[in-house]
Design a protein around this motif. Structure first.
Motif, PDB file in Angstrom:
ATOM      1  N   ASN A  26     -33.036   1.990  32.445  1.00  0.00           N
ATOM      2  CA  ASN A  26     -33.487   3.339  32.088  1.00  0.00           C
ATOM      3  C   ASN A  26     -32.343   4.227  31.586  1.00  0.00           C
ATOM      4  N   GLY A  27     -32.722   5.358  31.012  1.00  0.00           N
ATOM      5  CA  GLY A  27     -31.762   6.288  30.427  1.00  0.00           C
ATOM      6  C   GLY A  27     -30.808   6.904  31.425  1.00  0.00           C
ATOM      7  N   GLU A  28     -31.287   7.261  32.609  1.00  0.00           N
ATOM      8  CA  GLU A  28     -30.413   7.859  33.619  1.00  0.00           C
ATOM      9  C   GLU A  28     -29.313   6.885  34.035  1.00  0.00           C
ATOM     10  N   THR A  29     -29.681   5.640  34.246  1.00  0.00           N
ATOM     11  CA  THR A  29     -28.704   4.628  34.641  1.00  0.00           C
ATOM     12  C   THR A  29     -27.695   4.387  33.527  1.00  0.00           C
ATOM     13  N   PHE A  30     -28.161   4.300  32.296  1.00  0.00           N
ATOM     14  CA  PHE A  30     -27.241   4.123  31.163  1.00  0.00           C
ATOM     15  C   PHE A  30     -26.262   5.287  31.084  1.00  0.00           C
ATOM     16  N   ARG A  31     -26.777   6.491  31.218  1.00  0.00           N
ATOM     17  CA  ARG A  31     -25.924   7.680  31.157  1.00  0.00           C
ATOM     18  C   ARG A  31     -24.859   7.647  32.246  1.00  0.00           C
ATOM     19  N   LYS A  32     -25.291   7.377  33.467  1.00  0.00           N
ATOM     20  CA  LYS A  32     -24.349   7.414  34.596  1.00  0.00           C
ATOM     21  C   LYS A  32     -23.339   6.263  34.564  1.00  0.00           C
ATOM     22  N   GLN A  33     -23.755   5.088  34.132  1.00  0.00           N
ATOM     23  CA  GLN A  33     -22.861   3.928  34.160  1.00  0.00           C
ATOM     24  C   GLN A  33     -21.974   3.806  32.919  1.00  0.00           C
ATOM     25  N   PHE A  34     -22.462   4.253  31.773  1.00  0.00           N
ATOM     26  CA  PHE A  34     -21.728   4.044  30.525  1.00  0.00           C
ATOM     27  C   PHE A  34     -21.244   5.344  29.876  1.00  0.00           C
ATOM     28  N   LEU A  35     -22.156   6.298  29.672  1.00  0.00           N
ATOM     29  CA  LEU A  35     -21.786   7.493  28.917  1.00  0.00           C
ATOM     30  C   LEU A  35     -20.919   8.466  29.705  1.00  0.00           C
TER      31      LEU A  35
END
Length: 109
Positions: A26-35
């Motif tokens: 999901n987007g939240e996980t991508f944001r927190k882990q990568f961005l």
């Protein structure tokens, strides 16, 4: 100063949804882990995100893109001008770039 390259395939070939309840990719996980780590690193002056390495024919949902990129401003507290200046989206689909930029600007309003 450095450039951080984020290739979407290193996160998921089929990213989907806004929150963890929607699934692991999901987007939240991508944001927190990568961005977030890339944008918070003072040594990184450019963050390049390659969107086109996902499963062939895959189309990104607005909830994933908004949470990932708009969420940098809205939820993570990173200023929109910093995000817009540091971020480079690589994709063959110009609509994604325009959509992401709009989410970032709206999150600042």
């Amino acid at each position: 100063m450095t450039t951080k390259f984020i290739d979407m395939k290193n996160f998921s070939l089929t990213p989907y949804g806004r929150y963890p309840i929607d699934g692991t990719d999901n987007g939240e996980t991508f944001r927190k882990q990568f961005l977030e780590p890339a944008f918070r690193d003072p040594e990184v002056e450019k963050v390049i995100v390659n969107l086109d390495s996902v499963q062939e024919g895959y189309e990104y949902g607005s909830s994933f893109l908004e949470e990932s990129f708009g969420g940098l401003v809205r939820s993570s507290g990173i200023a929109a001008d910093i995000v817009l200046n540091k971020l480079e989206i690589r994709t063959a689909f110009e609509d994604y770039i325009q959509e992401i930029n709009e989410y970032i600007k709206r999150a600042a309003a």
